[in-house]
Structures are given as structure tokens and as C-alpha cells.
Design a protein around this motif. Structure first.
Motif, PDB file in Angstrom:
ATOM      1  N   PHE A 200       1.145  -1.459   0.072  1.00 14.86           N
ATOM      2  CA  PHE A 200       0.190  -0.129  -0.145  1.00 14.86           C
ATOM      3  C   PHE A 200       0.688   1.192   0.028  1.00 14.86           C
ATOM      4  CE2 PHE A 200       0.403  -1.653   4.370  1.00 14.86           C
ATOM      5  CZ  PHE A 200       1.407  -0.772   4.714  1.00 14.86           C
ATOM      6  N   ASN A 201      -0.191   2.387  -0.397  1.00  7.55           N
ATOM      7  CA  ASN A 201       1.200   3.780  -0.550  1.00  7.55           C
ATOM      8  C   ASN A 201       1.040   4.169   1.353  1.00  7.55           C
ATOM      9  OD1 ASN A 201      -1.487   3.934  -0.096  1.00  7.55           O
ATOM     10  ND2 ASN A 201      -1.948   6.070   0.347  1.00  7.55           N
ATOM     11  N   TYR A 202       2.249   4.776   1.383  1.00  9.09           N
ATOM     12  CA  TYR A 202       2.744   5.356   2.145  1.00  9.09           C
ATOM     13  C   TYR A 202       3.738   6.627   2.662  1.00  9.09           C
ATOM     14  CZ  TYR A 202       4.249   4.905   7.647  1.00  9.09           C
ATOM     15  OH  TYR A 202       5.087   5.756   8.691  1.00  9.09           O
ATOM     16  N   SER A 203       3.897   7.775   2.888  1.00  8.89           N
ATOM     17  CA  SER A 203       4.743   8.462   2.836  1.00  8.89           C
ATOM     18  C   SER A 203       4.827   9.080   4.024  1.00  8.89           C
ATOM     19  CB  SER A 203       4.945   9.493   1.612  1.00  8.89           C
ATOM     20  OG  SER A 203       3.855  10.184   1.950  1.00  8.89           O
ATOM     21  N   ILE A 204       5.890  10.365   4.498  1.00  9.00           N
ATOM     22  CA  ILE A 204       5.662  10.846   5.117  1.00  9.00           C
ATOM     23  C   ILE A 204       4.584  12.541   5.096  1.00  9.00           C
ATOM     24  CG2 ILE A 204       7.987  12.753   4.184  1.00  9.00           C
ATOM     25  CD1 ILE A 204       9.507  13.127   6.965  1.00  9.00           C
ATOM     26  N   ILE A 225       4.856  -3.823   2.649  1.00 11.59           N
ATOM     27  CA  ILE A 225       5.245  -3.398   1.433  1.00 11.59           C
ATOM     28  C   ILE A 225       4.678  -2.016   0.914  1.00 11.59           C
ATOM     29  CG2 ILE A 225       6.583  -3.669  -1.063  1.00 11.59           C
ATOM     30  CD1 ILE A 225       5.703  -6.606  -0.759  1.00 11.59           C
ATOM     31  N   ILE A 226       6.028  -0.789   0.871  1.00 11.81           N
ATOM     32  CA  ILE A 226       4.947   0.335   1.018  1.00 11.81           C
ATOM     33  C   ILE A 226       5.654   1.063  -0.989  1.00 11.81           C
ATOM     34  CG2 ILE A 226       5.486   2.316   2.021  1.00 11.81           C
ATOM     35  CD1 ILE A 226       4.943   0.212   3.903  1.00 11.81           C
ATOM     36  N   ASN A 227       4.029   1.096  -0.820  1.00 14.61           N
ATOM     37  CA  ASN A 227       4.693   1.962  -2.756  1.00 14.61           C
ATOM     38  C   ASN A 227       4.408   3.440  -2.293  1.00 14.61           C
ATOM     39  OD1 ASN A 227       1.506   2.381  -2.759  1.00 14.61           O
ATOM     40  ND2 ASN A 227       1.608   0.293  -3.323  1.00 14.61           N
ATOM     41  N   GLN A 228       5.266   4.127  -3.455  1.00 13.97           N
ATOM     42  CA  GLN A 228       4.871   5.664  -3.426  1.00 13.97           C
ATOM     43  C   GLN A 228       5.118   6.332  -2.284  1.00 13.97           C
ATOM     44  OE1 GLN A 228       0.802   7.209  -4.667  1.00 13.97           O
ATOM     45  NE2 GLN A 228       0.750   5.327  -5.973  1.00 13.97           N
ATOM     46  N   PHE A 259      16.255  10.126   3.369  1.00 15.06           N
ATOM     47  CA  PHE A 259      15.606  11.175   4.963  1.00 15.06           C
ATOM     48  C   PHE A 259      14.275  10.425   4.800  1.00 15.06           C
ATOM     49  CE2 PHE A 259      12.315  14.327   6.496  1.00 15.06           C
ATOM     50  CZ  PHE A 259      13.020  14.953   6.726  1.00 15.06           C
ATOM     51  N   PHE A 260      13.698  10.833   3.403  1.00 11.35           N
ATOM     52  CA  PHE A 260      12.273   9.948   2.946  1.00 11.35           C
ATOM     53  C   PHE A 260      11.901   8.440   3.595  1.00 11.35           C
ATOM     54  CE2 PHE A 260      12.187  13.628  -0.574  1.00 11.35           C
ATOM     55  CZ  PHE A 260      11.899  14.226   0.632  1.00 11.35           C
ATOM     56  N   LEU A 261      12.927   7.769   3.108  1.00  8.80           N
ATOM     57  CA  LEU A 261      12.771   6.194   2.995  1.00  8.80           C
ATOM     58  C   LEU A 261      13.002   6.177   4.222  1.00  8.80           C
ATOM     59  CD1 LEU A 261      14.853   5.212  -0.162  1.00  8.80           C
ATOM     60  CD2 LEU A 261      12.001   4.992  -0.154  1.00  8.80           C
ATOM     61  N   LYS A 262      13.840   6.803   5.407  1.00 10.58           N
ATOM     62  CA  LYS A 262      13.993   6.179   6.824  1.00 10.58           C
ATOM     63  C   LYS A 262      12.991   6.228   7.581  1.00 10.58           C
ATOM     64  CE  LYS A 262      19.456   6.000   7.157  1.00 10.58           C
ATOM     65  NZ  LYS A 262      20.510   5.910   7.702  1.00 10.58           N
ATOM     66  N   PHE A 263      12.298   7.371   7.163  1.00  9.51           N
ATOM     67  CA  PHE A 263      10.874   7.594   7.943  1.00  9.51           C
ATOM     68  C   PHE A 263      10.648   6.033   7.996  1.00  9.51           C
ATOM     69  CE2 PHE A 263       6.005   9.317   7.976  1.00  9.51           C
ATOM     70  CZ  PHE A 263       6.921   9.955   9.769  1.00  9.51           C
ATOM     71  N   LEU A 264       9.701   6.296   6.880  1.00 14.58           N
ATOM     72  CA  LEU A 264       9.586   4.817   6.685  1.00 14.58           C
ATOM     73  C   LEU A 264       9.543   3.470   7.113  1.00 14.58           C
ATOM     74  CD1 LEU A 264       8.251   5.513   3.202  1.00 14.58           C
ATOM     75  CD2 LEU A 264       7.333   5.646   4.827  1.00 14.58           C
ATOM     76  N   PRO A 268       7.881  -0.015  13.050  1.00 14.70           N
ATOM     77  CA  PRO A 268       8.452  -1.582  13.173  1.00 14.70           C
ATOM     78  C   PRO A 268       7.467  -2.097  12.146  1.00 14.70           C
ATOM     79  CG  PRO A 268       7.596  -0.502  14.822  1.00 14.70           C
ATOM     80  CD  PRO A 268       7.401   0.998  13.538  1.00 14.70           C
ATOM     81  N   ALA A 269       6.726  -1.568  11.473  1.00 15.12           N
ATOM     82  CA  ALA A 269       5.458  -3.226  10.653  1.00 15.12           C
ATOM     83  C   ALA A 269       5.540  -2.400   9.603  1.00 15.12           C
ATOM     84  CB  ALA A 269       4.100  -1.916  10.900  1.00 15.12           C
ATOM     85  N   VAL A 270       6.584  -2.111   8.977  1.00 12.81           N
ATOM     86  CA  VAL A 270       7.482  -2.237   7.663  1.00 12.81           C
ATOM     87  C   VAL A 270       7.764  -2.960   7.641  1.00 12.81           C
ATOM     88  CG1 VAL A 270       8.432  -0.345   6.149  1.00 12.81           C
ATOM     89  CG2 VAL A 270       6.621   0.666   7.087  1.00 12.81           C
ATOM     90  N   THR A 271       7.502  -3.744   6.444  1.00 11.89           N
ATOM     91  CA  THR A 271       8.341  -4.995   5.590  1.00 11.89           C
ATOM     92  C   THR A 271      10.298  -4.104   5.361  1.00 11.89           C
ATOM     93  OG1 THR A 271       7.227  -6.466   6.525  1.00 11.89           O
ATOM     94  CG2 THR A 271       9.015  -7.067   5.033  1.00 11.89           C
ATOM     95  N   CYS A 272       8.926  -3.785   3.726  1.00 16.24           N
ATOM     96  CA  CYS A 272      10.136  -2.850   2.965  1.00 16.24           C
ATOM     97  C   CYS A 272       9.603  -2.449   1.869  1.00 16.24           C
ATOM     98  CB  CYS A 272      10.192  -4.783   1.454  1.00 16.24           C
ATOM     99  SG  CYS A 272      10.826  -4.367   0.364  1.00 16.24           S
ATOM    100  N   VAL A 273      10.181  -0.889   2.030  1.00 16.74           N
ATOM    101  CA  VAL A 273      10.127   0.180   1.188  1.00 16.74           C
ATOM    102  C   VAL A 273       9.917  -0.504  -0.628  1.00 16.74           C
ATOM    103  CG1 VAL A 273       9.784   1.525   2.414  1.00 16.74           C
ATOM    104  CG2 VAL A 273      12.002   1.577   1.740  1.00 16.74           C
TER     105      VAL A 273
END
Length: 310
Positions: A200-204, A225-228, A259-264, A268-273
Motif C-alpha cells: 500500500f501507499n505510505y509516505s511522510i 510493502i510500501i509503494n509511493q 530522509f524520506f525512506l528512513k522515516f518509513l 516497526p511494521a514496515v517490512t520493505c519499501v
């Protein structure tokens, strides 16, 4: 994991080295960023470890010529050298699946990647045909992850995916979407149906997933898995011409992409961006987000406040 604290100049040296070579190690005196040093997270349903940064192929891998494929070949090399594994594609993405299959087959490291694609059609027979075609294009006898793209006819396709997983044709089952408005639907499905992955989508800039989807995925043992992750490029528009704050660099954050990726990743629930790019230097820069220190909760909110106030 040992922290790798890179200056901006050192990070750029790594980007160049990653794009230029795969088989050889880093230049003398440069930190050895390898598959063993990227942060990994466990896939809850199996405990298999997956590196936290992969690469998406939407638009970027839909190319036709050998010349257009060359930077993509270098981008995949950069992903591998820095420890990334997951490549995400779909029949929806034009030639992307075939380009992935062609480039990885010629790379000598074909089996080093974690291949994820999707079924994006209605009806059982159409789904079977499409998935078989995806396997052929990506040159896989077993697909690591098959996902139901944007929940299209998901109940029908799920039955096929269960059968394929039992038969060993796929290793994991997933569902995907890309809009905040569908997060509740994803929550409902992973609450009621055994699913290995949800994308799904998720960003700062777009944190709706933090309300229910990420907590429920963590509670139900579903990998994410985080898209966008760059909010379709809007994040880079916000920071164009702006310097990273000193406090970011002091925390192993050496570019805005990191910066943007490390925020995601720090959630702890994020497996992969899966940031998408056709630029080898950008791919290598993205991979660096999986190295070094990750933000704690206080730093994450400081990062969010900075972007919020731009």
C-alpha cells in the motif's frame, strides 16, 4: 548492526561505485556496504529475512531498446551490491516484467533477488493465463510473491493463489492498493483471510496507513510493502534547493531520498519499501536508506514536522 556513518561526499562515491561494478568490492578505504549490512526484517508468516529496501518498476522499467535497458541493468546491480533483493512488478506495467526477466537472467545473480509481481484481471482462467505469462516473462519457475493488484476480483484470484502456493508455484500471497481510501478494505481482508503480504501507499506526506493498516498488519503477522514512498515525486518538489539539516546528517541521513525512506523504514511494521527509479545513482542512494542508524520515534516526528512546515 554496526552503524555506517557516511558523509555526503562518501555517499556519492558509493553511488558511483555501485553503478559501475557488481562483482568487485568497494574502493580502498570505503565502507564495505554489502548484503550482510543492510537492515533486514522478518516476513512474519515464515520468519525469512527480507532487506528493507527494494525497487519498484512502475513506469521506469517499461522500455523497449537495449540502450534504454542499460541504466536499469546498472540500477539492479546497485540494488544487489548494497544488499537489496525485492523487485516489484505487474502486468499493468507494460514491458516491465519482461525487462526484469531479461536483465536479471543476464546478470549472473538471477537467483539473488526476491521477485514479486501481480495478477490484474478478472476471472479464474484469465488470472491463470496472466500469471503463467508473468512467470515466463520474468523467467521464474517459482514466483516469490504473487499479489492481487488493486484487489481486482480478489476473491476469485485468491483461490488460485492458494492452490499455487500449495503446489509450490508461488511462495507467498499478497494483496495491493495505492490509495488511502482503500486502506480500510485492506484491513478487513487481512483481518479475515490468511495473507502473507499487503502492499500500500505510505509516505511522510501521507500517513493514513499509520491509523489502522500498519498496526493491524503487525498484529496479524502480515508483511508490508510500501509503494509511493516519495508521494509520486511531490516530496522532492517540496525540498528542491533546500539543504538537509545538520541534525539529519548527524543521524546517518545523507540525502533527501534517504530522509524520506528512513522515516518509513523506522516504523516497526514496515517490512520493505520499493522506490522506483531508472537512475543507477538514485537506486544506490535509495539503498543507503537501509544502512546505518534508523530514526527513533522522537526523530521521526522531528522529520515529519520539518516536511509539514515547508
Amino acid at each position: 548492526m554496526k552503524s555506517v556513518n557516511l558523509t555526503r561526499r562518501e555517499a556519492l562515491r558509493f553511488l558511483s561505485a555501485s553503478a559501475a561494478t557488481l562483482a568487485t568490492g568497494p574502493a580502498p578505504g570505503f565502507p564495505a556496504l554489502t548484503q550482510t549490512t543492510m537492515l533486514n526484517r522478518a516476513i512474519p508468516s515464515s520468519r525469512e529475512k527480507l532487506p528493507v529496501v527494494g525497487i519498484g518498476t512502475w513506469q521506469t522499467f517499461d522500455v523497449a531498446t537495449t540502450a534504454e535497458q542499460e541504466p536499469l541493468r546498472q540500477a539492479l546491480k546497485a540494488v544487489h551490491q548494497a544488499g537489496g533483493k525485492l523487485i516489484d512488478s505487474s502486468p499493468m506495467y507494460g514491458r516491465s516484467e519482461e525487462v526484469v526477466g531479461t536483465l536479471t537472467a543476464a546478470s549472473g545473480i538471477q537467483n539473488a533477488f526476491f521477485y514479486a509481481t501481480k495478477v490484474w484481471t478478472r476471472g479464474r482462467e484469465a488470472g491463470v493465463r496472466q500469471m503463467e505469462e508473468s512467470m515466463r516473462k520474468m523467467k521464474r519457475s517459482t514466483m516469490d510473491l504473487m499479489q492481487i493488484h488493486n484487489l481486482v476480483d480478489w476473491k476469485t484470484q485468491l483461490e488460485t493463489l492458494k492452490a499455487w502456493k500449495t503446489a509450490g508455484k508461488i511462495r507467498y500471497i499478497g494483496i495491493t492498493h495505492y490509495t488511502d481510501s482503500m486502506h480500510d478494505d485492506l484491513v478487513e481482508i487481512i483481518t479475515k483471510v490468511p495473507i502473507d503480504f499487503v502492499q500500500f501507499n505510505y509516505s511522510i506526506l501521507s500517513r493514513n496507513a499509520e491509523k489502522r493498516l500498519l498496526p493491524v498488519a503487525q498484529d496479524k503477522g502480515v508483511a508490508t510493502i510500501i509503494n509511493q514512498p516519495f508521494a509520486e515525486g511531490r516530496l522532492f518538489s517540496l525540498v528542491k534547493g533546500k539543504e538537509l539539516p545538520a541534525w539529519a546528517k548527524e543521524n546517518d541521513i545523507n540525502s533527501w531520498a534517504q530522509f524520506f525512506l528512513k522515516f518509513l523504514i523506522a516504523h516497526p511494521a514496515v517490512t520493505c519499501v520499493i522506490p522506483g527509479t531508472s537512475n543507477p545513482r538514485h537506486a544506490a542512494d535509495n539503498m543507503l536508506a537501509g544502512h546505518g542508524r534508523q530514526p527513533d520515534a522522537t526523530l521521526r516526528e522531528k522529520m515529519a514536522a520539518l516536511i509539514r512546515n515547508l
